[in-house]
Design a protein around this motif. Structure first.
Motif, PDB file in Angstrom:
ATOM      1  N   LYS A   1      -2.103 -28.977  47.843  1.00 39.28           N
ATOM      2  CA  LYS A   1      -2.262 -27.702  47.142  1.00 39.28           C
ATOM      3  C   LYS A   1      -2.633 -26.543  48.065  1.00 39.28           C
ATOM      4  O   LYS A   1      -3.068 -25.491  47.619  1.00 39.28           O
ATOM      5  CB  LYS A   1      -3.303 -27.862  46.022  1.00 39.28           C
TER       6      LYS A   1
ATOM      7  N   ASN B   1      -5.985 -41.690  38.752  1.00 37.83           N
ATOM      8  CA  ASN B   1      -5.644 -40.481  38.000  1.00 37.83           C
ATOM      9  C   ASN B   1      -4.777 -40.805  36.791  1.00 37.83           C
ATOM     10  O   ASN B   1      -4.949 -40.229  35.713  1.00 37.83           O
ATOM     11  CB  ASN B   1      -4.894 -39.480  38.889  1.00 37.83           C
TER      12      ASN B   1
ATOM     13  N   VAL C   1     -10.650 -31.045  39.390  1.00 38.46           N
ATOM     14  CA  VAL C   1      -9.713 -31.127  38.259  1.00 38.46           C
ATOM     15  C   VAL C   1      -9.584 -32.523  37.651  1.00 38.46           C
ATOM     16  O   VAL C   1      -8.884 -32.690  36.651  1.00 38.46           O
ATOM     17  CB  VAL C   1      -8.300 -30.614  38.654  1.00 38.46           C
ATOM     18  N   VAL C   2     -10.254 -33.515  38.266  1.00 36.71           N
ATOM     19  CA  VAL C   2     -10.065 -34.883  37.760  1.00 36.71           C
ATOM     20  C   VAL C   2     -11.229 -35.332  36.879  1.00 36.71           C
ATOM     21  O   VAL C   2     -12.235 -34.625  36.735  1.00 36.71           O
ATOM     22  CB  VAL C   2      -9.856 -35.892  38.924  1.00 36.71           C
TER      23      VAL C   2
ATOM     24  N   PHE D   1      -2.540 -29.893  37.132  1.00 35.73           N
ATOM     25  CA  PHE D   1      -2.910 -31.267  36.757  1.00 35.73           C
ATOM     26  C   PHE D   1      -3.376 -31.335  35.300  1.00 35.73           C
ATOM     27  O   PHE D   1      -3.076 -32.289  34.584  1.00 35.73           O
ATOM     28  CB  PHE D   1      -4.024 -31.737  37.708  1.00 35.73           C
TER      29      PHE D   1
ATOM     30  N   ASP E   1      -5.866 -25.861  38.697  1.00 32.02           N
ATOM     31  CA  ASP E   1      -4.956 -25.613  39.814  1.00 32.02           C
ATOM     32  C   ASP E   1      -4.364 -24.224  39.663  1.00 32.02           C
ATOM     33  O   ASP E   1      -4.016 -23.808  38.553  1.00 32.02           O
ATOM     34  CB  ASP E   1      -3.779 -26.601  39.786  1.00 32.02           C
TER      35      ASP E   1
ATOM     36  N   TYR F   1      -8.001 -35.571  49.610  1.00 27.46           N
ATOM     37  CA  TYR F   1      -8.662 -34.307  49.271  1.00 27.46           C
ATOM     38  C   TYR F   1      -9.314 -33.673  50.493  1.00 27.46           C
ATOM     39  O   TYR F   1      -9.807 -34.381  51.373  1.00 27.46           O
ATOM     40  CB  TYR F   1      -9.758 -34.548  48.233  1.00 27.46           C
TER      41      TYR F   1
ATOM     42  N   LYS G   1     -13.014 -39.052  43.311  1.00 24.60           N
ATOM     43  CA  LYS G   1     -13.495 -37.682  43.556  1.00 24.60           C
ATOM     44  C   LYS G   1     -14.619 -37.305  42.589  1.00 24.60           C
ATOM     45  O   LYS G   1     -15.618 -36.703  43.000  1.00 24.60           O
ATOM     46  CB  LYS G   1     -12.338 -36.684  43.436  1.00 24.60           C
TER      47      LYS G   1
ATOM     48  N   ASN H   1       1.216 -40.351  40.897  1.00 26.28           N
ATOM     49  CA  ASN H   1      -0.227 -40.238  41.092  1.00 26.28           C
ATOM     50  C   ASN H   1      -0.787 -41.621  41.387  1.00 26.28           C
ATOM     51  O   ASN H   1      -0.159 -42.618  41.064  1.00 26.28           O
ATOM     52  CB  ASN H   1      -0.925 -39.649  39.855  1.00 26.28           C
TER      53      ASN H   1
ATOM     54  N   ILE I   1      -2.742 -39.442  47.768  1.00 27.64           N
ATOM     55  CA  ILE I   1      -3.507 -38.256  47.327  1.00 27.64           C
ATOM     56  C   ILE I   1      -4.775 -38.264  48.158  1.00 27.64           C
ATOM     57  O   ILE I   1      -5.563 -39.219  48.127  1.00 27.64           O
ATOM     58  CB  ILE I   1      -3.840 -38.299  45.816  1.00 27.64           C
TER      59      ILE I   1
ATOM     60  N   SER J   1      -6.545 -31.529  46.260  1.00 22.49           N
ATOM     61  CA  SER J   1      -5.627 -32.388  46.996  1.00 22.49           C
ATOM     62  C   SER J   1      -4.998 -31.548  48.104  1.00 22.49           C
ATOM     63  O   SER J   1      -4.728 -30.354  47.919  1.00 22.49           O
ATOM     64  CB  SER J   1      -4.577 -32.894  46.006  1.00 22.49           C
TER      65      SER J   1
HETATM   66  C1  LMR Z   1      -2.704 -33.786  41.003  1.00 23.06           C
HETATM   67  O1  LMR Z   1      -2.610 -32.578  40.722  1.00 23.06           O
HETATM   68  O2  LMR Z   1      -1.878 -34.630  40.647  1.00 23.06           O
HETATM   69  C2  LMR Z   1      -3.885 -34.255  41.820  1.00 23.06           C
HETATM   70  O3  LMR Z   1      -4.042 -33.398  42.894  1.00 23.06           O
HETATM   71  C3  LMR Z   1      -5.132 -34.238  41.027  1.00 23.06           C
HETATM   72  C4  LMR Z   1      -6.294 -34.609  41.872  1.00 23.06           C
HETATM   73  O4  LMR Z   1      -7.093 -33.750  42.198  1.00 23.06           O
HETATM   74  O5  LMR Z   1      -6.400 -35.812  42.197  1.00 23.06           O
END
Ligand code: LMR
Length: 333
Positions: free
Chosen positions: A94, A214, A34-35, A193, A73, A237, A41, A210, A235, A91
């Protein structure tokens, strides 16, 4: 030549051609995240792709989908379980909706003081145990990747817990993070995100948390006036794969991919701190967001307000899991 013989010969050659083509078709691995590409990442995923494709000599093709371009997400975990995507790196905040709440141990405020402490957990027995919990969900954990320490942002100076009162703060889907914001008197809002920038821009939320990488790559500095260097959490992963897909790979391919993942993990974790330092410098240079460095007294006040979140979440995250992490990091509540 007899007609049926010709038909058989043609059919045989078509089949053998199809066989050759099938043999040459690479195994496709979709890797969704998602980033932005320009983050620890994003770069880690691209490096894994490069190593995997080179070392399998093209037998594997890795398609990386950054920036929520394939799944966002709230969608990606199910997509992984269904096999619509093979690798994710969400992350660890989640994993609650998946039913593995122990991953939220990483979200407990101030539980890690350094990357060294964090690695004792991710690379030690706790990390292994957490990955074992994924197996029954049809998921295999491959590695933990770092991003960095989280900072708080808003459109007003946020130095002390009282400054957060009534602010709507975007969080990831972790109950621990919800409790963290409530402990500050803020109102937590779970949000994907991919929607954060717009929500900050339009005032749907007032602030967020964050790491700088990010914050900067999502252009949050354009829509947030203050970034407080709270370093109150991380954060982190978990790189995860659909178990059935992974177990079904030819063993030589799987071994090669495991080694590629190991090297990509080292690469991603080696660059994480610098990526965040550079992003913070870029935020500063933009002149759009003021960076707030907290005094020792302000830091102590934030810690005092937030550490009770550990106790509140003992039954959710697991008393044993929390105790094991304390043991690794030396954290004293
Ligand atoms: C977020 O949703 O803020 C983070 O998990 C995004 C990410 O993958 O770094």
């Amino acid at each position: 030549m007899r007609f049926d013989f010709v038909v058989a010969a043609v059919a045989a050659s078509v089949l053998s051609f199809a066989g050759v083509t099938a043999a040459q078709q690479p195994i496709v691995i979709k890797f969704s995240h998602v980033v932005a590409i320009d983050t620890p990442k994003g770069k880690g995923a691209d490096y894994f792709k490069k190593l995997a494709e080179e070392r399998t000599k093209g037998r594997v093709k890795v398609e990386v989908y950054p920036n929520s371009s394939l799944f966002k997400d709230g969608e990606e975990m199910e997509a992984l379980q269904l096999g619509s995507v093979q690798i994710l790196a969400p992350s660890v905040a989640k994993f609650g909706p998946l039913g593995v709440r122990e991953f939220e141990v990483f979200d407990l405020p101030y539980i890690f003081d350094s990357f060294e402490e964090l690695h004792k957990v991710t690379e030690g027995p706790v990390g292994k145990k957490l990955f074992q919990k994924l197996e029954s969900k049809g998921i295999t954990g491959l590695a933990f990747w770092d991003n960095g320490f989280k900072e708080m942002s808003a459109n007003k100076p946020i130095r002390m817990p009282a400054d957060y009162k009534g602010l709507k703060m975007r969080i990831q889907s972790s109950k621990v993070l919800g409790d963290e914001m409530k402990a500050l008197g803020a109102i937590p809002q779970v949000m994907a995100f991919s929607e954060v920038y717009q929500a900050l821009q339009t005032g749907v939320v007032d602030g967020t948390e964050n790491p700088p990488s990010n914050f900067y790559t999502q252009k949050m500095h354009e829509v947030q006036k203050y970034l407080a260097l709270t370093d109150h959490g991380v954060i982190e992963y978990a790189v995860i794969v659909n178990k059935k897909f992974w177990d079904g790979l030819p063993p030589d391919i799987r071994t090669t991919l495991e080694a590629a993942m190991k090297d990509a993990t080292k690469y991603a974790n080696d660059i994480a701190k610098k990526e965040n330092d550079d992003a913070l410098a870029a935020v500063k240079a933009s002149g759009k967001t003021e960076i707030l460095t907290l005094t020792p007294a302000e830091k102590a006040a934030m810690k005092k307000a937030l550490v009770p979140v550990h106790k509140e979440n003992e039954s959710r995250v697991g008393k044993d899991t929390i105790a094991e992490v304390y043991k690794e990091t030396g954290f004293k509540p």
